[in-house]
Design an enzyme around this catalytic site. Structure first.
Site, short mmCIF file in Angstrom:
data_model
loop_
_atom_site.label_atom_id
_atom_site.label_comp_id
_atom_site.label_asym_id
_atom_site.label_seq_id
_atom_site.Cartn_x
_atom_site.Cartn_y
_atom_site.Cartn_z
N HIS A 1 -1.91 1.75 7.29
CA HIS A 1 -2.23 1.56 5.88
C HIS A 1 -2.11 2.91 5.18
O HIS A 1 -2.42 3.96 5.76
CB HIS A 1 -3.65 1.01 5.76
CG HIS A 1 -4.12 0.80 4.36
ND1 HIS A 1 -3.55 -0.12 3.50
CD2 HIS A 1 -5.13 1.39 3.65
CE1 HIS A 1 -4.18 -0.09 2.34
NE2 HIS A 1 -5.14 0.82 2.40
N CYS B 1 0.82 -1.22 0.00
CA CYS B 1 0.00 0.00 0.00
C CYS B 1 0.85 1.27 0.00
O CYS B 1 0.47 2.28 -0.60
CB CYS B 1 -0.96 0.00 1.18
SG CYS B 1 -0.15 0.01 2.81
#
Length: 333
Positions: free
Chosen positions: A273, A29
């Protein structure tokens, strides 16, 4: 059915905006969000397109070559995994899979690998200059008035944030504020030939076309790291001269207006994230990218990344483009 519908919506958005999703391979990510910002930096691909790689640069482990191919593949809807080879290349260059990375560190690592692995040194320098903030560090001896100057540069502007409310403008002013170093922090003066109290600060020498700002939200202490969720507001556009009004000697150089075009967002605590908000050059609309998912967004949604309270989705890196450069890019597209 649900996955097919999501992919169809993302592809439709991509056709309109030029922003496409990227599958998350082994905790990719962080790289995915950075690739979205690189793709939105059309000036970068323009420079990479001018590069004719030498024979020794044609391998699968050359970062600038694989970045160039990935950015082209992201523009081709037939490419289902446009960044897979780039992720493999980064892994070979010690930006490893299955590890959570810091976006600013990976950003610098990629730019440094471009400098090391690009056969055209002149083009490599142009890519560096695209982001390069040139400064002069000035150390004033408070006893003999001698000024020691050190030239330096940053590829992203590292801004300290306080644990209360912040504005981007105040963070920038704080970075350039003169600090007194006394007592145990005295600095060695070449003229006095001993440590003396000093006043230290930075002066801007030149500003880049692409201004990358790193909001330093992580603190380390006692062997532990923690994230600051404090509010940091930032504008969609600003002029550096309006922020650093006291810099009389460099006002002409500071008259440079910037427009925001990418926000790298960190969600979670110390581990988390990465996602990104991207303003498309095609339709000037904001889009939210969360790995393979892409949705149209609004400036109000981007502002939700200011932080404050327990909001865990916080802006971590901001990328601004000079207004003149943006106008030229819009005309050429």
């Amino acid at each position: 059915m649900g996955m097919s519908l999501t992919r169809s919506i993302s592809l439709d958005v991509s056709r309109v905006s030029g922003v496409r999703g990227l599958f998350n391979y082994n905790l990719s990510c962080c790289v995915n969000a950075l690739l979205q910002s690189f793709s939105a930096t059309t000036e970068l691909l323009d420079l990479l397109n001018r590069w004719q790689p030498s024979a020794e640069s044609e391998g699968p482990h050359n970062v600038p070559l694989q970045l160039k191919r990935a950015l082209h593949a992201m523009r081709d809807p037939q490419q289902l995994a446009p960044h897979r080879a780039f992720l493999d290349c980064l892994h070979h260059n010690y930006i490893l899979r299955c590890i959570e990375h810091d976006a600013d560190e990976v950003f610098h690592a990629i730019l440094n690998l471009i400098q090391q692995q690009m056969s055209d040194l002149s083009l490599a320098a142009e890519i560096k200059n695209l982001y390069k903030i040139t400064m002069e560090g000035q150390i004033h001896c408070l006893e003999c008035a001698y000024v020691h100057c050190i030239s330096t540069f940053f590829l992203s502007l590292p801004l300290h944030v306080s644990e209360d409310k912040n504005t981007l403008e105040d963070c920038i002013r704080s970075f350039f504020a003169v600090q007194k170093l006394e007592h145990s922090e005295k600095f060695f003066c070449d003229r006095c030939e001993e440590k003396k109290p000093t006043a230290q600060g930075f002066k801007i020498v030149s500003l880049p076309s692409i201004l990358c700002i790193h909001l330093k939200r992580f603190r380390s202490g006692s062997g532990f790291a923690r994230k600051l969720f404090c509010e940091v507001t930032f504008p969609e556009s600003f002029n550096m001269a309006d922020i650093l009004k006291e810099e009389k000697s460099t006002q002409e150089m500071l008259v440079r207006s910037y427009n925001l075009f990418a926000v790298i967002v960190h969600s979670g605590f110390t581990f988390g994230h990465y996602t990104a908000y991207i303003r498309s050059m095609q339709d000037q609309m904001w889009y939210f990218t969360n790995d393979s998912q892409v949705y149209q967004a609004s400036w109000k949604e981007v502002q939700q990344t200011y932080g404050g309270g327990l909001k865990c989705n916080t802006a971590y890196m901001l990328l601004y483009r000079t207004v003149s450069t943006e106008t030229e890019q819009g005309t050429s597209s």
